[in-house]
Design a protein around this motif. Sequence first.
Motif: not given
Length: 380
Positions: A255-269
């Motif tokens: 619920q948190a990241f659906s409204n405040s999305p992911c960033a550099g960690v996920h891009a690197m992953a």
Amino acid sequence: MTTAFAFKTVPHILFEPGASARLAQTAAPALKGARRILFVTDAGVRSAGLCDGALAGLAEAGLDVLVHDQIIPDPPEQTVFDAVQAGREFGAQAVIGFGGGSPMDTAKVVAVLLSGEQALREMYGVQQVRASRAPLILLPTTAGTGSEVTNVAVLTTGATSKRGIAADALYADMAILDPDLTLGLPRHPTAYTGIDAMVHAIEAFTNRRAKNPVSDALALAALKKLHGSILRACADGSDREARGDMLLGAMLAGQAFSNSPCAGVHAMAYPLGGMFHVPHGLSNAVVLPPVLRFNAPAAERLYAEIAAHLGLHASSDGRIAEMDRIAAEVGIERRLTELGISHNHIPAMAADVAANDRLLPNNPRDMDYASIVAMFEEIL
């Protein structure tokens, strides 16, 4: 003064042990009268018998169900197209996604594509979905992706690249969380998915564009649940309380990241999964420390707040040390070379990350090609 924001999530969430066995009754309002159901899962979930109770209940209620269990990790577009074709030939009126992130992400996109109103290639990016959606119910069998409550689906495009669709049409009509479905999940998948959920919460809390008081509260609550239960769940797969806390933590993080999305960690992953088929949670665990260290000059106060909330040393170093401790205790890989990735692969991986214009703008600190290369080299 608080910056203006909007918050959205799945309208109906049920958390109840054993709820999947009563799926026909619990999901009836969300099915909206549909009688022909496309049940999207994967072969592993089905062979483990996790679907049995749900399918028996649906059959007993007189619903016609087509089980499509051909979903694979990091689902490529063709996997989605195959599921859509099966659903159309069956005359599916609603979709149930049952499993980990891959079946649930696939189910979201299939529920939109069934209408035939828009091509998949037009949906990538943020709020690009214009097509109507069939009724959609999601049931997670792992505590990690939070996909059951997000408006995001990630697919593998071409040979290796991963692209995301983020659109409100992908919010399910109902999410059903049954902790019993996660009992007995092996140690490493429990760790991978749990760390993925923790990263969701960390990135939501530090998003420089969209963090807000609601997403912040959910992210901190998620981390409290996950931090307090991940090692217990890894040590004892039958610990129902720990499994329930993990499932709730993953949902809150979603619920948190659906409204405040992911960033550099996920891009690197993403290139670790797309190019080398490393499990998504493990990819996040490996790249998390260098990204946290890189971001610290811009996000130290927020990292310190997270660490203090969990009773750790109030600093980014405290947060990094604790994630290292968790990874070491559960015995998961820590370096790229342990995953079969060499320095020769870094240029292509870094180029993939640098091109991710959906996630990188959310990162607390600007990431360019050179900094991405340096972070990958740090964990060789």
